[in-house]
Write an enzyme that holds these catalytic residues in place. Structure first.
Site, mmCIF file in Angstrom:
data_model
loop_
_atom_site.group_PDB
_atom_site.id
_atom_site.type_symbol
_atom_site.label_atom_id
_atom_site.label_comp_id
_atom_site.label_asym_id
_atom_site.label_seq_id
_atom_site.Cartn_x
_atom_site.Cartn_y
_atom_site.Cartn_z
ATOM 1 C CE LYS A 169 35.999 41.122 36.343
ATOM 2 N NZ LYS A 169 35.570 40.803 37.697
ATOM 3 C CE LYS A 237 27.628 42.618 39.506
ATOM 4 N NZ LYS A 237 29.091 42.463 39.727
#
Length: 295
Positions: A169, A237
């Site tokens: 990811k 983030k």
């Protein structure tokens, strides 16, 4: 599998919950935003106190590692409320090391943990057509299969080494973030050269310079619509996680670093809760140009 709680009813979590309801599961939605909880009830979600001891699975789709840790092991954490062998599926984008830490802690509580980051966006989520990148024990994967089948069109398996899914990811987010920033740079550069945004999309979407993110996000700029499908604040983030992993691996990622700075600038300029296509506003401001307005 019968009773499932979905914690985090943003665009992705809400879509997962919708897909599970359509598949006949008893779905308890949890979110700090009670409006989202009420919306899920209207879609067939259950309006009752969550029976943690009767849950078969918990799916966590929140913003970051801190929220994920608090949900599982905080003062009001679910770990001590769940029965043994309950499946905990974490779809949050986290670092591989965090995934390993959570898996070990869950194993110590006799819970099954599946590292299962997702991709596909809000539309595919609502259609049950997400892509999962999963890693975890064979028992966790077997238990999760019906849930994954109900909410995805593709499941990529990365074996029993927890964290491998999250590593994949991170690679995806590296590309996705860079592509959004590159799209914003290109479309605003085109405007400085007298190229209308509509013509930019018409041409580039048929040329080698296109990308999925360009074709998906450029229309937001053309329409002047920055209602958040995926917000600016996600990227400091996510790209921060990517760069932390890179640093720990002694890997230089200068293009990712440059993209991150643009998202930080956008967040710092007050665009954090807008759609991530709003990163174009930073380029436009610096170039002294106007972006299209919403009609």
């Amino acid at each position: 599998m019968k009773n499932i709680s979905v914690i985090g009813l943003g665009s992705m979590g809400f879509g997962i919950a919708q897909s599970l309801i359509r598949s006949g599961y008893n779905v308890y939605g949890q979110d700090k935003n009670t409006v989202q909880q009420k919306k899920l009830i209207e879609e067939g979600g259950l309006d009752a106190e969550v029976p943690f001891g009767d849950l078969d699975a918990v799916i966590i789709v929140v913003l970051n590692e801190a929220q994920t840790r608090d949900i599982i092991f905080g003062e009001e954490g679910i770990a001590d409320k769940l029965k043994k062998h309950t499946l905990v599926i974490v779809c949050t984008t986290v670092s591989p090391n965090f995934a390993k830490e959570m898996a070990t802690a869950c194993e110590n509580k006799e819970l099954l943990y599946l590292d299962a980051p997702i991709s596909g966006g809000s539309i595919k989520s609502s259609q049950g057509k997400l892509s999962y990148m999963v890693s975890g024990s064979n028992n966790a994967l077997i238990a999760a299969k019906p849930i994954l089948d109900s909410t995805s069109e593709t499941v990529f398996e990365f074996g029993e080494v927890v964290g491998s899914g999250s590593a994949m990811k991170a690679v995806n987010q590296m590309l996705a973030g860079v592509h959004i920033a590159a799209m914003a740079e290109a479309i605003t550069f085109g405007i400085t050269q007298g190229i209308e945004p509509e013509k930019f999309l018409e041409v580039i979407s048929k040329c080698a310079g296109s990308s999925w993110m360009l074709e998906n996000r450029a229309p937001h700029i053309i329409d002047g619509d920055y209602s958040p499908k995926s917000s600016i604040n996600i990227w400091p983030k996510d790209l921060g996680i990517v760069l932390d992993i890179a640093k720990n691996s002694n890997f230089s990622a200068p293009i990712t670093s440059a993209a991150l700075q643009q998202f930080i600038a956008a967040s710092g300029s007050g665009f954090g809760h807008e759609d991530d296509a709003a990163v174009a506003k930073i380029y436009a401001r610096n170039a002294g140009i106007e972006l299209p307005k919403s009609s």
